[in-house]
Enzyme design. Structure first.
Site, PDB file in Angstrom:
ATOM      1  N   GLU A  46       0.824  -1.201   0.067  1.00 13.26           N
ATOM      2  CA  GLU A  46       0.084  -0.014  -0.057  1.00 13.26           C
ATOM      3  C   GLU A  46       0.935   1.225   0.017  1.00 13.26           C
ATOM      4  O   GLU A  46       1.767   1.348   0.834  1.00 13.26           O
ATOM      5  CB  GLU A  46      -0.956  -0.113   1.335  1.00 13.26           C
ATOM      6  CG  GLU A  46      -2.070   1.153   1.274  1.00 13.26           C
ATOM      7  CD  GLU A  46      -2.656   1.147   2.596  1.00 13.26           C
ATOM      8  OE1 GLU A  46      -3.852   1.272   2.367  1.00 13.26           O
ATOM      9  OE2 GLU A  46      -2.138   0.887   3.754  1.00 13.26           O
ATOM     10  N   LYS A 126      -8.809   3.247  -2.741  1.00 16.51           N
ATOM     11  CA  LYS A 126      -9.281   2.486  -1.616  1.00 16.51           C
ATOM     12  C   LYS A 126     -10.684   3.091  -1.206  1.00 16.51           C
ATOM     13  O   LYS A 126     -10.793   4.532  -1.393  1.00 16.51           O
ATOM     14  CB  LYS A 126      -8.345   2.754  -0.453  1.00 16.51           C
ATOM     15  CG  LYS A 126      -8.600   2.032   1.012  1.00 16.51           C
ATOM     16  CD  LYS A 126      -7.696   2.544   1.888  1.00 16.51           C
ATOM     17  CE  LYS A 126      -7.589   1.456   2.964  1.00 16.51           C
ATOM     18  NZ  LYS A 126      -6.314   1.970   4.062  1.00 16.51           N
ATOM     19  N   CYS A 161      -5.312  -3.002   2.544  1.00 16.09           N
ATOM     20  CA  CYS A 161      -5.128  -2.679   4.245  1.00 16.09           C
ATOM     21  C   CYS A 161      -6.411  -3.245   4.708  1.00 16.09           C
ATOM     22  O   CYS A 161      -7.016  -4.343   4.405  1.00 16.09           O
ATOM     23  CB  CYS A 161      -4.692  -1.172   4.410  1.00 16.09           C
ATOM     24  SG  CYS A 161      -4.217  -1.035   6.177  1.00 16.09           S
TER      25      CYS A 161
END
Length: 329
Positions: A46, A126, A161
């Site tokens: 990430e 995200k 994540c």
């Protein structure tokens, strides 16, 4: 002999913090190294470029670092991205790349899947940055729910994540017939204080990736970054809640039944984890459970998804109708 074997590579490395050009250089070196070891896909963590903004867990705001971070974040339509695409094409390898995306100086936690032909197959953001990440990054739009693409060796997707704690988002991803999943994470602490949830530790986050493997029946490439003492000093995280001690590297690969199929690299060390994936294992696991197929009950439970892009300026319905009526007249 299995019908199909895919060789994959998962990086465990430290970015050149807050330095776009230097991290691009390092990325190309790692891509080339993975390809030279016959990998067909290489995964990065990430916000690998230009590194995760670790200071957000140490203090509420840091104007200087935030400005530097924005300036060194990667634009999708840029010479830097074109260089990464060319690197993938020249090496003949697919690349799953996590990065901080700069779009008109608004930032997003993003990922691109670049094919071995150098073309971007998936570009997603995200959906919801986690907790303190929202001081730096914005939310994704609905089109980012399409997160899986067909590559010559299989269907590849990714989440970032704590998207791995979102049941609906995970289910939406699984419905896209994913076979290889990249779970992209920042540096992960082996231990944290009592005030920090265990689910944010390295073991907690690995548990989330492993759970995704079992739920989805996919191979999961659990990819993390490393932070060194130099990185801690650069970002000013010493004494902070997270990413305040050297380490953070816990890259590994899980099979579709949840078992770990690679050895660990020392968490303070950089390297690349490799595995040869026997794709027949996907079939074996689907025989037992397929949560979007024979082990589902869409007559009772189903998921609604909106994949629209919601622009910040759009006409009101009354104005659209008036325009239509004016044309008729």
């Amino acid at each position: 002999m299995p019908d199909r074997v895919v060789r994959v590579a998962v990086t465990q490395a430290e970015p050149v913090w807050l330095d776009l050009q230097a991290t691009i250089e390092k990325t190309c070196r790692l891509i080339t190294e993975a390809a030279s070891n016959n990998a067909q896909l290489v995964a990065f963590p990430e916000t690998w470029i230009p590194g995760y903004p670790c200071w957000i867990w140490s203090r509420l705001v840091d104007f200087d670092l935030n400005v530097a971070y924005i300036k060194n974040s990667l634009r999708v339509d840029s010479p830097e991205m074109e260089r990464l695409q060319a690197c993938a094409r020249e090496a003949g390898i697919a690349v799953s790349l996590g990065f901080s995306e700069n779009s008109n100086n608004s930032l997003y936690i993003s990922n691109v899947l670049i094919g071995s032909d150098g073309e971007i197959k998936v570009h997603r953001r995200k959906m919801k940055p986690t907790h303190m990440e929202r001081t730096v990054f914005g939310d994704a739009s609905g089109h980012c729910l399409q997160s899986v693409a067909q590559l010559p060796f299989g269907r590849v997707g990714s989440l970032s994540c704590w998207e791995h704690i979102q049941p609906l988002l995970k289910y939406n991803t699984i419905t896209q017939n994913e076979e290889i999943h990249v779970a992209a994470w920042p540096p992960l602490n082996s231990e944290v204080g009592d005030e920090i949830p265990w689910s944010m530790t390295a073991e907690g986050c690995k548990t989330l990736s492993r759970t995704y493997a079992i739920e989805s029946g996919t191979f999961v490439l659990h990819c993390t970054a490393v932070i060194s003492e130099s990185g801690i000093n650069s970002l000013g995280t010493l004494g902070g809640a997270l990413m305040s001690t050297p380490g953070g590297g816990h890259s590994t690969i899980f099979g579709p039944d949840g078992r770990r199929i690679t050895d660990h690299i020392e968490e303070t060390s950089e390297g690349i984890v490799y595995a040869n994936l026997d794709m027949d294992e996907l079939v074996v696991n689907k025989m037992f459970a397929d949560c979007t197929g024979h082990y589902s009950r869409p007559d009772l439970l189903w998921l609604g998804v909106s994949q629209e892009i919601k622009p910040v300026v759009r006409p009101q319905r009354a104005e659209v109708d008036k325009g239509t009526n004016d044309q008729v007249e």
